[in-house]
Enzyme design. Structure first.
Site, PDB file in Angstrom:
ATOM      1  N   LYS A 191       0.757  -1.172   0.027  1.00 50.28           N
ATOM      2  CA  LYS A 191      -0.082  -0.122  -0.098  1.00 50.28           C
ATOM      3  C   LYS A 191       0.811   1.235   0.018  1.00 50.28           C
ATOM      4  O   LYS A 191       1.318   1.587   1.149  1.00 50.28           O
ATOM      5  CB  LYS A 191      -1.022   0.186   1.040  1.00 50.28           C
ATOM      6  CG  LYS A 191      -1.829   1.182   1.003  1.00 50.28           C
ATOM      7  CD  LYS A 191      -2.465   1.780   2.418  1.00 50.28           C
ATOM      8  CE  LYS A 191      -1.706   2.791   2.789  1.00 50.28           C
ATOM      9  NZ  LYS A 191      -1.767   4.011   2.037  1.00 50.28           N
ATOM     10  N   GLU A 266      10.186   1.653  10.229  1.00 48.02           N
ATOM     11  CA  GLU A 266      11.318   2.589   9.988  1.00 48.02           C
ATOM     12  C   GLU A 266      10.456   3.822  10.085  1.00 48.02           C
ATOM     13  O   GLU A 266       9.448   4.513   9.418  1.00 48.02           O
ATOM     14  CB  GLU A 266      11.861   2.572   8.650  1.00 48.02           C
ATOM     15  CG  GLU A 266      12.443   1.131   8.189  1.00 48.02           C
ATOM     16  CD  GLU A 266      13.759   1.097   8.819  1.00 48.02           C
ATOM     17  OE1 GLU A 266      14.255   2.243   9.186  1.00 48.02           O
ATOM     18  OE2 GLU A 266      14.182   0.108   9.091  1.00 48.02           O
ATOM     19  N   CYS A 300      13.389  11.377   6.864  1.00 48.63           N
ATOM     20  CA  CYS A 300      13.391  10.956   8.284  1.00 48.63           C
ATOM     21  C   CYS A 300      14.799  11.003   8.850  1.00 48.63           C
ATOM     22  O   CYS A 300      14.921  11.113   9.903  1.00 48.63           O
ATOM     23  CB  CYS A 300      13.263   9.469   8.088  1.00 48.63           C
ATOM     24  SG  CYS A 300      14.111   8.520   7.107  1.00 48.63           S
ATOM     25  N   GLU A 400       9.897  16.263  15.437  1.00 49.62           N
ATOM     26  CA  GLU A 400      10.114  16.108  14.016  1.00 49.62           C
ATOM     27  C   GLU A 400       9.393  17.138  13.310  1.00 49.62           C
ATOM     28  O   GLU A 400       8.037  17.039  13.300  1.00 49.62           O
ATOM     29  CB  GLU A 400       9.719  14.967  13.475  1.00 49.62           C
ATOM     30  CG  GLU A 400      10.339  14.392  12.362  1.00 49.62           C
ATOM     31  CD  GLU A 400       9.833  13.219  11.635  1.00 49.62           C
ATOM     32  OE1 GLU A 400       8.884  12.514  11.845  1.00 49.62           O
ATOM     33  OE2 GLU A 400      10.922  12.300  10.959  1.00 49.62           O
TER      34      GLU A 400
HETATM   35  P1  NAD Z   1       2.345   8.317   7.700  1.00 47.36           P
HETATM   36  O1  NAD Z   1       2.707   7.469   9.031  1.00 47.36           O
HETATM   37  O2  NAD Z   1       1.209   9.224   7.895  1.00 47.36           O
HETATM   38  O3  NAD Z   1       1.899   7.245   6.735  1.00 47.36           O
HETATM   39  C1  NAD Z   1       2.603   6.300   5.958  1.00 47.36           C
HETATM   40  C2  NAD Z   1       1.810   5.479   5.619  1.00 47.36           C
HETATM   41  O4  NAD Z   1       1.107   4.567   6.510  1.00 47.36           O
HETATM   42  C3  NAD Z   1       0.779   5.695   4.264  1.00 47.36           C
HETATM   43  O5  NAD Z   1       0.863   4.811   3.255  1.00 47.36           O
HETATM   44  C4  NAD Z   1      -0.438   5.943   5.195  1.00 47.36           C
HETATM   45  O6  NAD Z   1      -1.578   5.797   4.034  1.00 47.36           O
HETATM   46  C5  NAD Z   1      -0.450   4.570   5.942  1.00 47.36           C
HETATM   47  N1  NAD Z   1      -1.308   4.792   7.103  1.00 47.36           N
HETATM   48  C6  NAD Z   1      -1.814   5.592   7.647  1.00 47.36           C
HETATM   49  N2  NAD Z   1      -2.499   5.327   8.895  1.00 47.36           N
HETATM   50  C7  NAD Z   1      -2.581   3.817   8.979  1.00 47.36           C
HETATM   51  C8  NAD Z   1      -3.044   3.065   9.869  1.00 47.36           C
HETATM   52  N3  NAD Z   1      -3.891   2.998  10.777  1.00 47.36           N
HETATM   53  N4  NAD Z   1      -2.685   1.694   9.554  1.00 47.36           N
HETATM   54  C9  NAD Z   1      -1.868   1.240   8.622  1.00 47.36           C
HETATM   55  N5  NAD Z   1      -1.207   2.160   7.602  1.00 47.36           N
HETATM   56  C10 NAD Z   1      -1.639   3.583   7.996  1.00 47.36           C
HETATM   57  O7  NAD Z   1       3.740   8.940   7.168  1.00 47.36           O
HETATM   58  P2  NAD Z   1       4.063   9.909   6.057  1.00 47.36           P
HETATM   59  O8  NAD Z   1       3.355  11.187   6.504  1.00 47.36           O
HETATM   60  O9  NAD Z   1       3.373   9.366   4.731  1.00 47.36           O
HETATM   61  O10 NAD Z   1       5.570   9.856   5.904  1.00 47.36           O
HETATM   62  C11 NAD Z   1       6.300  10.877   6.906  1.00 47.36           C
HETATM   63  C12 NAD Z   1       6.800   9.980   8.153  1.00 47.36           C
HETATM   64  O11 NAD Z   1       7.466   8.783   7.507  1.00 47.36           O
HETATM   65  C13 NAD Z   1       7.623  10.935   8.915  1.00 47.36           C
HETATM   66  O12 NAD Z   1       7.533  10.574  10.247  1.00 47.36           O
HETATM   67  C14 NAD Z   1       9.249  10.256   8.654  1.00 47.36           C
HETATM   68  O13 NAD Z   1      10.018  10.332   9.512  1.00 47.36           O
HETATM   69  C15 NAD Z   1       8.776   8.859   8.234  1.00 47.36           C
HETATM   70  N6  NAD Z   1      10.003   8.015   7.387  1.00 47.36           N
HETATM   71  C16 NAD Z   1      10.853   7.394   7.863  1.00 47.36           C
HETATM   72  C17 NAD Z   1      11.532   6.790   7.204  1.00 47.36           C
HETATM   73  C18 NAD Z   1      12.852   5.722   7.955  1.00 47.36           C
HETATM   74  O14 NAD Z   1      13.319   5.085   7.178  1.00 47.36           O
HETATM   75  N7  NAD Z   1      13.009   5.852   9.101  1.00 47.36           N
HETATM   76  C19 NAD Z   1      11.874   6.981   5.880  1.00 47.36           C
HETATM   77  C20 NAD Z   1      10.892   7.848   5.315  1.00 47.36           C
HETATM   78  C21 NAD Z   1       9.978   8.476   5.941  1.00 47.36           C
END
Ligand code: NAD
Length: 507
Positions: A191, A266, A300, A400
């Site tokens: 997804k 992650e 991130c 963050e």
């Molecule tokens: P997010 O957590 O809002 O969404 C990530 C994914 O999770 C999306 O596909 C979203 O639709 C899905 N999602 C949302 N609610 C969910 C639920 N209840 N159950 C399952 N899936 C669900 O994150 P974002 O805003 O897309 O990305 C930014 C975040 O990602 C930042 O906090 C960043 O630090 C982190 N990030 C971490 C890394 C790493 O490798 N550590 C890399 C990139 C981004």
């Protein structure tokens, strides 16, 4: 007003809106109820894509297809050599389609085109690296358990992997997961983020062209609720590999608890870079500017928290602000642009609210600190921002921000620097700048982080494991560890002679 280098509208020709559908059991499908959602470009204000909006029916069908493809055995039992050949073919197709993928990535995410091209090339490299690992899946043998016993440890694919990805590096992050899962022999349900679904759909097209068997890779487009939540709860999914925010990561752990499926996370970071007085300040300043503005700070690994020795703070900040003024930001379709558009209005407001709150709490905004219009574009842009006099209790020092905003704190001795660096709930990455190897090693050993960069920032290699400690996650991607995440261990104990003592004694 702060001096900045702004790149106006390039007038680049934009492609027609992309249509994305679910990939379920080898077929492209609309949603059963016909629902769709649009993505409007954060930089150009035009509709970039219309995607099928997945619900329960599509998610369950995709999970069923992945389950059947795993249980059938043909994929998981295929020779590693064959899986490697397929992964290498996908890598070649990614190279072929680099420009098409990069342009869609720019328009959906707002990132600069030159950077997007580099990410697609990096993704192809990950597929090739995972292909090499597909031929290296092996366990171990124990020949020292006594003369009549042989122990064998098998590595087996864990099963169906649910892969949930964020919007900041859509193609790169799915490529940090899927090829490793496939190399291990797993099947997958993916997804992508609702903000950036389209390049994952192109990946699906390339997988089909490369010959992936039906059901081995399934893609469901849509929102976290219901699609991501269903993937995390369903007993037919054996593990979830998630990249995203810490808040959603915690929800996934809760959803997965019902079936005790494995969860690999992650998550976010508030990554410190500590600058000691003997550091090469020119090199540090350039890396700081790169670390905080790369991908608009929506990263991130953003090096968003500078902890600099008080004796060199003014000199370093003068260099950082001078470089910040030169960073070209604006139209991400222009080759010269290094900082593009912010992902959404809501996110831009969140970034700004951190800066305004820090200002109210006594921090000093040395440059930026406001949303900006870029001439000729209907987009969201936030200027490179440097906030000094930050204290450890401020939200901008601990949380963050996920934007082009640098927070600067100072220290007076090494112990204080390490304590400040560890003063966050996160533990993704950290950096240290010093010409003294002992200072670098002492910091590297004491800082709570999954990755430590010494006299550099954000280098990355397919061979080097990546992941976080504390609330930055669990598990590792890349390197051999990236493969191990998708493998389960089975112990076989073979009695090789009639040496076993009877348990039931003769009476
Ligand atoms: P997010 O957590 O809002 O969404 C990530 C994914 O999770 C999306 O596909 C979203 O639709 C899905 N999602 C949302 N609610 C969910 C639920 N209840 N159950 C399952 N899936 C669900 O994150 P974002 O805003 O897309 O990305 C930014 C975040 O990602 C930042 O906090 C960043 O630090 C982190 N990030 C971490 C890394 C790493 O490798 N550590 C890399 C990139 C981004």
């Amino acid at each position: 007003m702060t001096k900045m280098t702004v790149i106006g509208a390039s007038g680049a020709e934009l492609p027609e809106a992309f249509t994305g559908r679910h990939l379920i059991n080898g077929d492209w499908q609309d949603s059963a109820d016909g629902a769709t959602f649009d993505r409007v470009s954060p930089s150009h204000g035009v509709t970039v894509s219309t995607s099928a909006k997945g619900g329960k029916a599509e998610t369950e069908a995709a999970i069923a297809a992945a389950r059947a493809a795993f249980d059938d055995g043909a994929w998981r039992e295929s020779p590693g050599k064959d899986r490697a050949a397929l992964l290498n073919k996908v890598a070649d197709l990614i190279d072929r389609e680099r420009e098409r993928i990069a342009v869609l990535e720019v328009l959906e995410s707002g990132k600069p085109i030159a950077q997007a091209r580099g990410e697609i090339e990096g993704a192809a490299d990950l597929w090739r690296y995972a292909a090499s690992l597909a031929r290296m899946v092996h366990g171990e043998s124990h020949n020292n358990l006594g003369p009549d016993m042989l122990g064998v440890v098998l590595k087996e694919p864990i099963g169906v992997a649910g892969i949930i990805t964020p919007w900041n590096f859509p193609f790169l992050i799915v490529s940090q997961k899927l090829p490793f899962a496939l190399a291990a022999g797993c099947t997958a349900v993916i997804k992508p983020s609702e903000m950036t679904p389209s390049t994952t759909v192109i990946l699906g097209e390339l997988l089909i062209e490369a010959g992936i068997p039906a059901g081995v890779v399934n893609i469901v487009l849509g929102y976290g609720d219901p699609v991501g939540a269903l993937i995390s709860t369903d007993p037919r999914v054996d593990m979830v590999s998630f990249t995203g925010s810490t808040a959603v990561g915690k929800k996934i752990v809760e959803s997965a608890a019902g079936t005790l499926k494995k969860v690999s996370l992650e998550l976010g970071g508030k990554n410190p870079q500590v600058i000691f007085p003997d550091a090469d300040l020119d090199a540090a300043a350039d890396a700081i500017v790169f670390g905080v503005y790369f991908n608009m700070g929506e990263c991130c690994n953003s090096g968003s928290r500078i902890i600099v020795h008080q004796d060199v703070a003014d000199g370093l900040l003068a260099k950082v602000t001078s470089l910040s003024e030169k960073v070209p930001f604006g139209d991400p379709m222009d080759e010269r642009t290094q900082v593009g558009a912010i992902i959404s209005d809501a996110h831009q407001q969140k970034i700004d609210s951190y800066v305004q709150e820090a200002k109210r709490a006594g921090a000093k905004v040395l440059m930026g600190g406001e949303a900006l219009n870029v001439e000729g574009l209907d987009g969201r842009f936030y200027g490179p921002t440097v906030v000094a006099d930050v204290t450890p209790d401020m939200a901008i020092a601990k949380e963050e921000v996920f934007g082009p905003v640098l927070s600067v704190l100072t220290f007076s001795d090494e112990d204080e620097a390490i304590a400040l660096a560890n003063n966050a709930a996160y533990g993704l990455s950290a950096g240290v700048w010093s010409r003294d190897i002992h200072t670098c090693l002492n910091f590297s050993r004491k800082v709570q982080a999954g990755t430590v960069w010494t006299n550099t920032w954000m280098d990355g290699f397919a061979e080097m494991p990546f992941g976080g400690v504390k609330e930055s996650g669990q598990g590792r991607e890349l390197g051999r560890y990236g493969l191990e995440e998708y493998l389960e261990v089975k112990t076989i104990q073979l009695r090789v002679a009639r040496g076993r003592a009877n348990w039931v004694r003769d009476s």
